[in-house]
Design a protein around this motif. Structure first.
Motif, PDB file in Angstrom:
ATOM      1  N   GLN A  32     -68.992  69.012  70.049  1.00 18.05           N
ATOM      2  CA  GLN A  32     -69.697  70.278  70.776  1.00 18.05           C
ATOM      3  C   GLN A  32     -70.482  69.432  72.220  1.00 18.05           C
ATOM      4  OE1 GLN A  32     -72.074  70.402  67.743  1.00 18.05           O
ATOM      5  NE2 GLN A  32     -71.604  72.256  67.086  1.00 18.05           N
ATOM      6  N   THR A  33     -70.670  71.032  72.927  1.00 17.61           N
ATOM      7  CA  THR A  33     -71.416  70.488  74.058  1.00 17.61           C
ATOM      8  C   THR A  33     -72.597  69.573  74.109  1.00 17.61           C
ATOM      9  OG1 THR A  33     -70.564  72.244  74.912  1.00 17.61           O
ATOM     10  CG2 THR A  33     -72.289  71.492  76.611  1.00 17.61           C
ATOM     11  N   GLU A  34     -72.981  69.638  72.736  1.00 13.94           N
ATOM     12  CA  GLU A  34     -74.426  68.601  72.870  1.00 13.94           C
ATOM     13  C   GLU A  34     -74.136  67.365  72.008  1.00 13.94           C
ATOM     14  OE1 GLU A  34     -73.712  72.277  71.994  1.00 13.94           O
ATOM     15  OE2 GLU A  34     -75.040  73.229  71.930  1.00 13.94           O
TER      16      GLU A  34
ATOM     17  N   HIS B  18     -63.453  79.348  74.042  1.00 17.07           N
ATOM     18  CA  HIS B  18     -64.809  79.034  75.033  1.00 17.07           C
ATOM     19  C   HIS B  18     -66.247  80.575  73.979  1.00 17.07           C
ATOM     20  CE1 HIS B  18     -62.117  79.978  78.515  1.00 17.07           C
ATOM     21  NE2 HIS B  18     -62.230  78.688  78.026  1.00 17.07           N
ATOM     22  N   ARG B  19     -67.406  79.509  74.596  1.00 16.25           N
ATOM     23  CA  ARG B  19     -68.149  79.509  73.306  1.00 16.25           C
ATOM     24  C   ARG B  19     -69.027  80.905  74.316  1.00 16.25           C
ATOM     25  NH1 ARG B  19     -71.911  74.466  71.483  1.00 16.25           N
ATOM     26  NH2 ARG B  19     -73.781  75.733  71.442  1.00 16.25           N
ATOM     27  N   LEU B  20     -69.329  82.045  73.441  1.00 11.33           N
ATOM     28  CA  LEU B  20     -69.943  83.546  73.976  1.00 11.33           C
ATOM     29  C   LEU B  20     -70.800  83.890  72.614  1.00 11.33           C
ATOM     30  CD1 LEU B  20     -67.537  84.911  75.432  1.00 11.33           C
ATOM     31  CD2 LEU B  20     -69.181  84.250  76.591  1.00 11.33           C
TER      32      LEU B  20
ATOM     33  N   GLY C 286     -74.476  74.236  63.346  1.00 13.08           N
ATOM     34  CA  GLY C 286     -74.720  76.190  63.907  1.00 13.08           C
ATOM     35  C   GLY C 286     -72.824  75.928  63.129  1.00 13.08           C
ATOM     36  N   ASP C 287     -71.905  75.012  62.463  1.00  7.48           N
ATOM     37  CA  ASP C 287     -71.386  75.455  62.175  1.00  7.48           C
ATOM     38  C   ASP C 287     -71.421  75.167  60.252  1.00  7.48           C
ATOM     39  OD1 ASP C 287     -69.517  75.616  64.285  1.00  7.48           O
ATOM     40  OD2 ASP C 287     -69.066  73.584  64.381  1.00  7.48           O
ATOM     41  N   GLY C 288     -70.176  75.659  59.737  1.00 12.79           N
ATOM     42  CA  GLY C 288     -69.654  75.640  58.294  1.00 12.79           C
ATOM     43  C   GLY C 288     -68.708  74.918  57.943  1.00 12.79           C
TER      44      GLY C 288
ATOM     45  N   VAL D 243     -54.657  64.610  66.557  1.00 13.46           N
ATOM     46  CA  VAL D 243     -55.897  64.556  66.688  1.00 13.46           C
ATOM     47  C   VAL D 243     -56.530  65.160  66.928  1.00 13.46           C
ATOM     48  CG1 VAL D 243     -55.643  61.599  67.496  1.00 13.46           C
ATOM     49  CG2 VAL D 243     -56.231  63.407  68.874  1.00 13.46           C
ATOM     50  N   ASP D 244     -57.273  66.288  65.586  1.00 13.51           N
ATOM     51  CA  ASP D 244     -57.388  67.459  65.968  1.00 13.51           C
ATOM     52  C   ASP D 244     -59.633  66.261  65.864  1.00 13.51           C
ATOM     53  OD1 ASP D 244     -59.194  69.689  64.937  1.00 13.51           O
ATOM     54  OD2 ASP D 244     -57.982  69.930  63.641  1.00 13.51           O
ATOM     55  N   THR D 245     -60.317  67.516  67.137  1.00 15.11           N
ATOM     56  CA  THR D 245     -60.753  67.290  67.386  1.00 15.11           C
ATOM     57  C   THR D 245     -62.432  67.446  67.585  1.00 15.11           C
ATOM     58  OG1 THR D 245     -60.668  67.016  70.291  1.00 15.11           O
ATOM     59  CG2 THR D 245     -60.066  64.933  68.742  1.00 15.11           C
ATOM     60  N   TRP D 246     -63.170  67.399  66.427  1.00 16.80           N
ATOM     61  CA  TRP D 246     -64.415  68.157  66.546  1.00 16.80           C
ATOM     62  C   TRP D 246     -65.598  67.598  66.948  1.00 16.80           C
ATOM     63  CZ3 TRP D 246     -69.032  67.990  64.947  1.00 16.80           C
ATOM     64  CH2 TRP D 246     -70.159  69.166  64.912  1.00 16.80           C
TER      65      TRP D 246
HETATM   66  C1  WT7 Z   1     -67.784  74.742  68.519  1.00 12.08           C
HETATM   67  C2  WT7 Z   1     -68.354  73.948  70.306  1.00 12.08           C
HETATM   68  C3  WT7 Z   1     -66.546  70.769  71.916  1.00 12.08           C
HETATM   69  C4  WT7 Z   1     -65.192  70.705  73.234  1.00 12.08           C
HETATM   70  C5  WT7 Z   1     -64.958  72.438  73.100  1.00 12.08           C
HETATM   71  C6  WT7 Z   1     -66.005  73.451  73.166  1.00 12.08           C
HETATM   72  C7  WT7 Z   1     -65.782  74.973  67.703  1.00 12.08           C
HETATM   73  C8  WT7 Z   1     -64.689  72.927  68.660  1.00 12.08           C
HETATM   74  C9  WT7 Z   1     -63.859  71.960  67.007  1.00 12.08           C
HETATM   75  C10 WT7 Z   1     -62.305  71.180  65.588  1.00 12.08           C
HETATM   76  C11 WT7 Z   1     -63.144  72.497  64.952  1.00 12.08           C
HETATM   77  C12 WT7 Z   1     -64.408  73.644  66.759  1.00 12.08           C
HETATM   78  C13 WT7 Z   1     -67.002  74.313  66.231  1.00 12.08           C
HETATM   79  C14 WT7 Z   1     -68.290  73.437  67.878  1.00 12.08           C
HETATM   80  N1  WT7 Z   1     -64.906  73.218  67.863  1.00 12.08           N
HETATM   81  N2  WT7 Z   1     -63.688  71.757  67.877  1.00 12.08           N
HETATM   82  N3  WT7 Z   1     -61.725  70.464  66.220  1.00 12.08           N
HETATM   83  N4  WT7 Z   1     -61.794  71.945  64.561  1.00 12.08           N
HETATM   84  N5  WT7 Z   1     -64.099  74.087  65.124  1.00 12.08           N
HETATM   85  O1  WT7 Z   1     -67.364  73.046  72.497  1.00 12.08           O
HETATM   86  O2  WT7 Z   1     -68.207  75.003  73.792  1.00 12.08           O
HETATM   87  O3  WT7 Z   1     -69.951  73.275  73.173  1.00 12.08           O
HETATM   88  O4  WT7 Z   1     -68.369  74.692  71.040  1.00 12.08           O
HETATM   89  O5  WT7 Z   1     -66.944  74.517  68.461  1.00 12.08           O
HETATM   90  O6  WT7 Z   1     -67.236  75.531  66.001  1.00 12.08           O
HETATM   91  O7  WT7 Z   1     -69.581  74.177  67.461  1.00 12.08           O
HETATM   92  P1  WT7 Z   1     -68.419  73.907  72.500  1.00 12.08           P
END
Ligand code: WT7
Length: 649
Positions: free
Chosen positions: A419-421, A529-531, A503-505, A414-417
């Motif tokens: 975000q923190t939000e 990690h988001r920076l 914020g994603d394409g 499972v490739d899960t998309w």
């Molecule tokens: C961003 C969110 C949510 C947990 C970890 C990160 C990218 C996250 C995927 C995925 C492609 C992904 C996006 C997103 N992202 N999961 N399965 N496939 N991109 O959380 O630090 O809030 O980052 O991580 O760009 O916007 P986060």
């Protein structure tokens, strides 16, 4: 993301139906079942969420309204009262009291298990101790801790008394911790003397002491003894966990709190320098994590579930602690690094604890690939039945390797998309139903309506790249940015009228699969990690020698992106290797080790447009060692390009 990745993703045609043995036991066993349920959930979301909330959660008082939506502000389950910790613990005790809730191993190999009954007692003690220390509902408690059971206990104890936790990843610096403590007005910090990392002690308590010198309005510090190192002690302020929590009363009645009671703040990077305190509330968040854990990880009574994320990130909040425990699952927790004392450490743990569900990040998978199969071969991975990834787009090579080498072709991925939000998973296969294709997170989860739009917010046709948005509010969505509602409105709701902007394409293919292309703003994804580039830039310019800085991402085989910095100095002559090193250290000191730049390039000037905007696109090409492409006519001074190429060579 590089061109190569985009090309492979575009030509991907391998499709894997769920393995039969998995499918026949799964909660959802066919695409028809998924589609029927998803359609119903979106046709009448309030009905769907209302039913799920009644079925999956334990309420002390029933809610009277499912959703109150005054865009962009949502209130879910108004009138209802529940206790999140009671949902994760007390309600399981009758049936699952003796079932392991947390199985833990420390980096040096020490072990602990908490049954649901034991975890409940530990959380009750901690809740009483926190109240004794003066923490009340609505107060914020900052957690700066190792991956030890006490971290989960502290999280659940805060929830139990209605306090707001703010977990700060233990890799952040004293300054970063102080900034978060200040922003959240933390009253108490819970920490440990140190944590184990690759055989070394990372001195957390020292960092907390330093953070409290920077921001001193924190009254108390609660310290777990983890490594036993000697630490400074302020007897008016510091308290040992073993003297307080472990001696506290184990009886604690969980009071019901309103559905919208704040549950936690978690800081994440945005496209400006200041981290955003993402605020999540109780009932909706719990519902989103409970429902998604159940169906996406297909949780069963006998599973041993391991999500490798640190609780310092949203993945750890939602899928180490709240989601699995609310479902009564057994979770495994590990303190250390994947390559210590050897590169097969994770596989050794999977064998030892018979892990059945393994959820990790593409950056980790790429590191495992690099370490080679000799590190894996000695271990028996036959207990695994399901694999998951999160954090960034997974390249098909890594996906295939994960499937074949770790999953032995029998485990769905499972490739899960999310975000923190978003609080919980938004787009993902259901492992017993959805055919998977390497590189796509596939389909929306129940109740979620994502879409791809152009810059005017118009839906795009299949296979056209655009902005990923979510059309309708969902229970686990962020409620605001702590202390900055204006930024909340602007960041997520101002780009497209009444659509949540991620914020994603992304693009959607003709089968309805979503392919995430990555961030379109100035946010980097370094090892998952988001920076924010601005955050690193402001750290750099706070150094006395630095005049200006521009930070861009550079493709990296393992981390996905690495940090490349272009720096101009007040005195260009000073740009030597020693300064290069000390600038890297300077960034680490400001933000933390996770933000250590890979390269720093000194340049006489930064390429700017005539209106003074830094041309990042050009810098990205230079950092990648590629010929700068595209329109250069707006460049103010074309000699800068030559200069840059020379400096970076
Ligand atoms: C961003 C969110 C949510 C947990 C970890 C990160 C990218 C996250 C995927 C995925 C492609 C992904 C996006 C997103 N992202 N999961 N399965 N496939 N991109 O959380 O630090 O809030 O980052 O991580 O760009 O916007 P986060």
């Amino acid at each position: 993301m590089n061109d190569h990745h985009i090309k492979t993703v575009l030509s991907e045609s391998r499709e894997f139906p769920p393995p039969e043995a998995f499918q026949s036991r799964a909660h959802i066993q066919s695409m028809e079942a998924y589609e029927t349920l998803w359609k119903a959930s979106c046709d009448d979301p309030e009905r769907f969420w209302g039913e799920q909330a009644k079925n999956l959660l334990h309420w002390q008082e029933d809610f009277t309204q499912v959703l109150d939506w005054k865009a962009p502000y949502a209130r879910w389950f108004d009138g209802g009262k529940l206790n999140v910790s009671e949902n994760c613990l007390d309600r399981h005790l009758d049936k699952l009291g003796d079932k392991p809730a947390i199985i833990w191993e420390g980096e040096p190999g020490d072990k602990a298990t908490y049954t649901y009954r034991e975890l409940h007692q530990a959380v009750c003690r901690c809740a009483n101790a926190l109240s004794d220390m003066g923490i009340q509902a609505g107060d914020t408690v900052s957690l700066y801790m190792p991956m030890i059971p006490e971290l989960a206990i502290a999280v659940l104890a805060c929830a139990r008394i209605g306090a707001i936790h703010s977990v700060v990843f233990a890799g952040f610096s004293a300054e970063a911790l102080a900034e978060r403590n200040r922003d959240a007005s933390a009253k108490l910090v819970i920490t440990a003397d140190a944590l184990w990392r690759r055989g070394n002690e990372l001195a957390l308590k020292d960092t907390v002491d330093e953070a409290l010198r920077i921001y001193d309005k924190v009254d108390k510090v609660l310290v777990v003894r983890r490594t036993g190192r000697s630490i400074n002690w302020d007897s008016g302020r510091d308290h040992w966990w073993h003297d307080t929590v472990e001696k506290a009363n184990a009886d604690h009645k969980a009071q019901g709190f309103p559905s919208e009671q704040a549950l936690f703040i978690l800081y994440t990077s945005g496209s400006t320098g200041k981290p955003k305190g993402i605020l999540h509330t109780s009932a909706g968040y719990l519902l989103g994590t409970t429902l998604s854990s159940r169906y996406i990880f297909d949780l069963k009574d006998d599973d041993v579930y391991w999500c490798t994320a640190d609780v310092g990130w949203i993945t750890g909040h939602s899928y180490v602690v709240y989601g699995p425990l609310s479902n009564g699952a057994t979770i495994f927790m590990y303190e250390g690094a994947p390559d210590f004392p050897h590169q097969g450490r994770f596989w050794e743990l999977i064998e030892r604890y018979k892990i059945s569900i393994f959820y990790t990040a593409p950056t980790a998978i790429r590191a495992f690939m690099k370490w080679g199969e000799d590190a894996i071969e000695p271990f028996d991975l036959s207990s695994l039945r399901l694999l998951g990834t999160v954090g960034e787009p997974i390249n098909p090579e890594a996906w295939m390797w994960f499937r074949e080498t770790i999953g032995k072709d029998k485990c769905p991925i499972v490739d899960t998309w999310w975000q923190t939000e978003t609080g919980s998973i938004m787009i993902s296969p259901l492992p017993g139903a959805t055919p998977t294709v390497p590189g796509t997170a596939t389909k929306p989860f129940f109740g979620i309506q994502p879409d791809i739009v152009d810059q005017d917010g118009q839906s795009l046709a299949d296979n056209q790249g655009g902005y990923l948005v979510i059309r309708k509010p969902w229970p686990s969505m962020l409620r605001t940015i702590h202390g900055d509602s204006e930024r909340y409105e602007k960041t997520y709701w101002s780009h497209f009228k009444s659509l949540y902007f991620t914020g994603d394409g992304a693009r959607r293919d003709e089968k309805g699969n979503f392919w995430i292309m990555g961030r379109i703003d100035d946010v980097l994804n370094v090892a998952g990690h988001r920076l924010s580039t601005m955050e690193i830039e402001s750290a750099l310019v706070s150094h006395p020698h630095v005049a200006e800085a521009a930070v861009v991402g550079k493709a990296d085989d393992v981390k996905g992106q690495a940090i490349a910095c272009f720096v101009t100095l007040h005195d260009h002559e000073l740009g030597d290797p020693a300064l290069n090193q000390s600038l890297k250290d300077h960034v680490v000191q400001h933000i933390g080790a996770l933000a250590r730049p890979e390269t720093i390039i000194f340049t006489k000037a930064l390429p700017k447009t005539r209106s003074g905007k830094i041309m990042r696109r050009l810098l990205r090409d230079v950092a990648a060692g590629e010929e700068a492409q595209g329109d250069m006519t707006t460049l103010e001074d074309s000699s800068i390009l030559e200069d840059l190429k020379e400096s970076s060579a």
